[in-house]
Write an enzyme that holds these catalytic residues in place. Sequence first.
Site, mmCIF file in Angstrom:
data_model
loop_
_atom_site.group_PDB
_atom_site.id
_atom_site.type_symbol
_atom_site.label_atom_id
_atom_site.label_comp_id
_atom_site.label_asym_id
_atom_site.label_seq_id
_atom_site.Cartn_x
_atom_site.Cartn_y
_atom_site.Cartn_z
ATOM 1 N N LEU A 15 35.376 30.136 33.538
ATOM 2 C CA LEU A 15 34.334 30.801 32.756
ATOM 3 C C LEU A 15 34.879 31.370 31.456
ATOM 4 O O LEU A 15 34.156 31.510 30.477
ATOM 5 C CB LEU A 15 33.697 31.934 33.575
ATOM 6 N N GLY A 16 36.151 31.719 31.448
ATOM 7 C CA GLY A 16 36.734 32.280 30.234
ATOM 8 C C GLY A 16 38.229 32.505 30.396
ATOM 9 O O GLY A 16 38.748 32.577 31.516
ATOM 10 N N ARG A 17 38.913 32.600 29.267
ATOM 11 C CA ARG A 17 40.354 32.856 29.267
ATOM 12 C C ARG A 17 40.631 34.108 28.441
ATOM 13 O O ARG A 17 39.965 34.372 27.457
ATOM 14 C CB ARG A 17 41.126 31.681 28.668
ATOM 15 N N ALA A 20 45.165 38.448 29.726
ATOM 16 C CA ALA A 20 45.614 38.883 31.047
ATOM 17 C C ALA A 20 45.479 37.790 32.094
ATOM 18 O O ALA A 20 46.118 37.855 33.145
ATOM 19 C CB ALA A 20 44.828 40.115 31.495
ATOM 20 N N GLY A 21 44.647 36.801 31.830
ATOM 21 C CA GLY A 21 44.457 35.749 32.818
ATOM 22 C C GLY A 21 43.212 34.938 32.552
ATOM 23 O O GLY A 21 42.678 34.929 31.439
ATOM 24 N N THR A 22 42.732 34.278 33.591
ATOM 25 C CA THR A 22 41.600 33.365 33.495
ATOM 26 C C THR A 22 40.525 33.759 34.491
ATOM 27 O O THR A 22 40.826 34.088 35.645
ATOM 28 C CB THR A 22 42.048 31.913 33.787
ATOM 29 N N VAL A 23 39.269 33.732 34.045
ATOM 30 C CA VAL A 23 38.139 34.034 34.924
ATOM 31 C C VAL A 23 37.497 32.727 35.375
ATOM 32 O O VAL A 23 37.165 31.875 34.549
ATOM 33 C CB VAL A 23 37.104 34.926 34.220
ATOM 34 N N ASP A 130 39.868 50.575 28.964
ATOM 35 C CA ASP A 130 39.660 49.476 28.016
ATOM 36 C C ASP A 130 38.168 49.182 27.877
ATOM 37 O O ASP A 130 37.732 48.037 27.987
ATOM 38 C CB ASP A 130 40.421 48.235 28.470
#
Length: 416
Positions: A15-17, A20-23, A130
Amino acid sequence: MARKIGSRYTAHQILGRGSAGTVWLGEGPDGPVAVKLLREDLASDEELVGRFVQERTALLGLEHPHVVSVRDLVVDGNDLALVMDLVRGTDLRTRLERDRRLAPEAAVAIVADIAEGLAAAHAAGIVHRDVKPENILLDMQGPLGPGGSHRALLTDFGVAKLIDTPKRTRATKIIGTPDYLAPEIVEGLPPRASVDIYALATVLYELLAGFTPFGGGHPGAVLRRHVTESVAPLPGITDELWQLLVQCLAKAPASRLRASELAARLREQLPTLAGMPPLDVDEPDTEQEEDGEPAEAAPSASSAAAPSGRVRRGSVPLVPGAKPDSNRDTHTSMRVPAPDELAGGAHGTARVPRAAGAPRPGSARNRSATRRRRITLGVAAVALAAAAGIGTWAATSGDDAGATPQDTKNSAPTSP
């Protein structure tokens, strides 16, 4: 390509990058989920993994209608993942990129939702650290709220704290996104609940104005403004809403409202904002940097072309030249400025908004207009002086032409 996350979850689609990581869009025993898979280098950090496990109970226990719930934390080999509720919608940054700014009623309703979510988190002893439009999701499937707003939910709880280990950041680093960092974070103080209030007030300002109060330019300049500059007024909003913004953007953490107080005060404002259109203000031009030359706005994932062709400024990436990604995570460490660096900036009001079409005092556009006016006045002065000289010469010539020989003799010395 599908991949297993632990023994209970399967990740099907990215879904997204982010940094911190990848969703991933995933599937679990109870249906669809969102899986945030942290980077492999984070998963190999034993200290971070230990903190990840320690935070499990607190994060799993945080449930609220305006918080994206964490269902599970997975530690499996090289996989370190947060399994969260799947929200069918978009993030607030995407909405801002489309609309640039929101009507005050919708903006206040969204921020009130997030303030209520923060109140629940703070009561549980959890600081988000954040808060920004990228971490606010809009539920497109639920009913519409005041001003046509969608229900807002805050996501990514715990990620900043997990990554902010002493080994990774030491005492000279900070974690977060420059545009939304509270002054006490910039000065190296430990984050308390008040840092979330400051960040959320910054988000509200951005929703109303289309730009953040202290953003734009080099990240170091942004950090300095948080500490040294006062927030510039927004023309067109009610006095009550402005006073709320000023209080929550106070430099002193103790002066800010608590999340529950902010949510209640914002809800009270909604009837007075009904039907009010989005504000008609131009965002400030690029600030002058120390060398006296206007700085170019750094490209960021939140930048979009303004009608005039200028680049709109939103949150600034900490890493210059970093490529934007779909969910624009910016959990990156940055050095805390030294006291003399923080003291180096001009004290006063930062990035003054103005009525649409009007140049901001001190801006490059304003300076150019001032130079043009000075040149015009200079040319006019020269022309007037020249005209006066010609007139004097003409008058003198006329007097000489009509003078008698005796008069001429008396007006100039003669040779012996």
